[in-house]
Scaffold this active site. Structure first.
Site, PDB file in Angstrom:
ATOM      1  N   TYR A 135       0.840  -1.202   0.000  1.00 40.59           N
ATOM      2  CA  TYR A 135       0.000   0.000   0.000  1.00 40.59           C
ATOM      3  C   TYR A 135       0.875   1.252   0.000  1.00 40.59           C
ATOM      4  O   TYR A 135       0.657   2.176  -0.781  1.00 40.59           O
ATOM      5  CB  TYR A 135      -0.939   0.000   1.212  1.00 40.59           C
ATOM      6  CG  TYR A 135      -1.675   1.314   1.385  1.00 40.59           C
ATOM      7  CD1 TYR A 135      -2.726   1.646   0.537  1.00 40.59           C
ATOM      8  CD2 TYR A 135      -1.290   2.234   2.355  1.00 40.59           C
ATOM      9  CE1 TYR A 135      -3.382   2.864   0.669  1.00 40.59           C
ATOM     10  CE2 TYR A 135      -1.945   3.447   2.488  1.00 40.59           C
ATOM     11  CZ  TYR A 135      -2.982   3.757   1.651  1.00 40.59           C
ATOM     12  OH  TYR A 135      -3.619   4.972   1.771  1.00 40.59           O
ATOM     13  N   GLU A 169     -11.315   4.232   5.278  1.00 45.62           N
ATOM     14  CA  GLU A 169     -10.947   5.158   6.354  1.00 45.62           C
ATOM     15  C   GLU A 169     -11.991   5.168   7.468  1.00 45.62           C
ATOM     16  O   GLU A 169     -11.643   5.260   8.645  1.00 45.62           O
ATOM     17  CB  GLU A 169     -10.730   6.572   5.811  1.00 45.62           C
ATOM     18  CG  GLU A 169      -9.587   6.720   4.823  1.00 45.62           C
ATOM     19  CD  GLU A 169      -8.207   6.397   5.373  1.00 45.62           C
ATOM     20  OE1 GLU A 169      -8.055   6.200   6.599  1.00 45.62           O
ATOM     21  OE2 GLU A 169      -7.264   6.334   4.573  1.00 45.62           O
ATOM     22  N   TRP A 187      -4.144   0.581  10.288  1.00 44.84           N
ATOM     23  CA  TRP A 187      -4.330   0.530   8.835  1.00 44.84           C
ATOM     24  C   TRP A 187      -4.044  -0.872   8.327  1.00 44.84           C
ATOM     25  O   TRP A 187      -4.683  -1.356   7.395  1.00 44.84           O
ATOM     26  CB  TRP A 187      -3.446   1.580   8.166  1.00 44.84           C
ATOM     27  CG  TRP A 187      -3.741   1.752   6.712  1.00 44.84           C
ATOM     28  CD1 TRP A 187      -2.876   1.557   5.685  1.00 44.84           C
ATOM     29  CD2 TRP A 187      -4.978   2.156   6.105  1.00 44.84           C
ATOM     30  NE1 TRP A 187      -3.502   1.798   4.484  1.00 44.84           N
ATOM     31  CE2 TRP A 187      -4.797   2.174   4.718  1.00 44.84           C
ATOM     32  CE3 TRP A 187      -6.223   2.497   6.615  1.00 44.84           C
ATOM     33  CZ2 TRP A 187      -5.789   2.517   3.822  1.00 44.84           C
ATOM     34  CZ3 TRP A 187      -7.229   2.844   5.721  1.00 44.84           C
ATOM     35  CH2 TRP A 187      -7.000   2.852   4.339  1.00 44.84           C
TER      36      TRP A 187
END
Length: 191
Positions: free
Chosen positions: A20, A42, A50
């Site tokens: 990512y 999010e 994350w």
């Protein structure tokens, strides 16, 4: 060896986190579908790591119809219950309902000829803002811009879009370049 942002290297180098960071993070996005994916991710990431969300990314995409705006905006109580029963995602009713609610507002915007990603970029007139921290500094959890956008979004009915969630979104879509100043990807732009 290439230097990456501290948030990637502070623990074990998890493959999904590295991927990512190297291929997506803080790269300018102008695609509405991608912005909807990041908004959903999010919202679900709020209060979690994350890395956790990246591990659930495929299931989120499946459960939210690959972020098809019209389909998600039409979700009802049965869909919420279906998602609440799926152990592959974060089963948080407030987050699930927030995604549906936010997609409904964005669908209304589309009927008015507006897009979510264009709305976000309008705050900087399509300019990327470098907020990447210097060595030893931390990336801000929220900024003046994320607070402004969060306030506007809440005014029109968005849910789960506080300043921290919005800041993470701004970094995800590349409006804010959050790469550390000494990160090898700091100067990398493009989609």
């Amino acid at each position: 060896m290439l230097k990456r942002c501290h948030w990637v290297t502070s623990g074990s180098l998890a493959p999904e986190l590295v991927d990512y960071h190297d291929k997506e993070y803080s790269r300018p996005v102008h695609d509405e579908q991608k912005a909807l994916e990041y908004l959903c991710m999010e919202i679900f990431q709020s209060g979690l790591s994350w890395q956790t969300i990246l591990k659930k990314r495929k299931a989120l995409a499946e459960d939210f119809e690959n972020y098809d705006l019209a389909k998600v905006a039409a979700f009802g109580a049965e869909d919420v219950e279906r998602l609440m029963a799926d152990p592959r995602i974060i089963r948080n009713r407030r987050k699930i309902e927030a995604v549906v609610q936010d997609f409904q507002i964005i669908e209304d915007w589309h009927h008015e000829g507006r897009s979510f990603i264009d709305y976000l970029w309008s705050f900087t007139e399509d300019e990327v803002i470098d907020i990447g921290p210097a060595a030893g500094e931390k990336l801000p959890a929220a900024t003046t811009l994320s607070k402004t956008i969060s306030k506007e979004l809440k005014t029109v009915g968005f849910a789960f879009t506080g300043p921290v969630v919005v800041e993470s979104l701004l970094q995800a879509v590349g409006i804010h370049n959050g790469h550390n100043q000494d990160c090898a990807w700091h100067g990398v732009m493009g989609e």
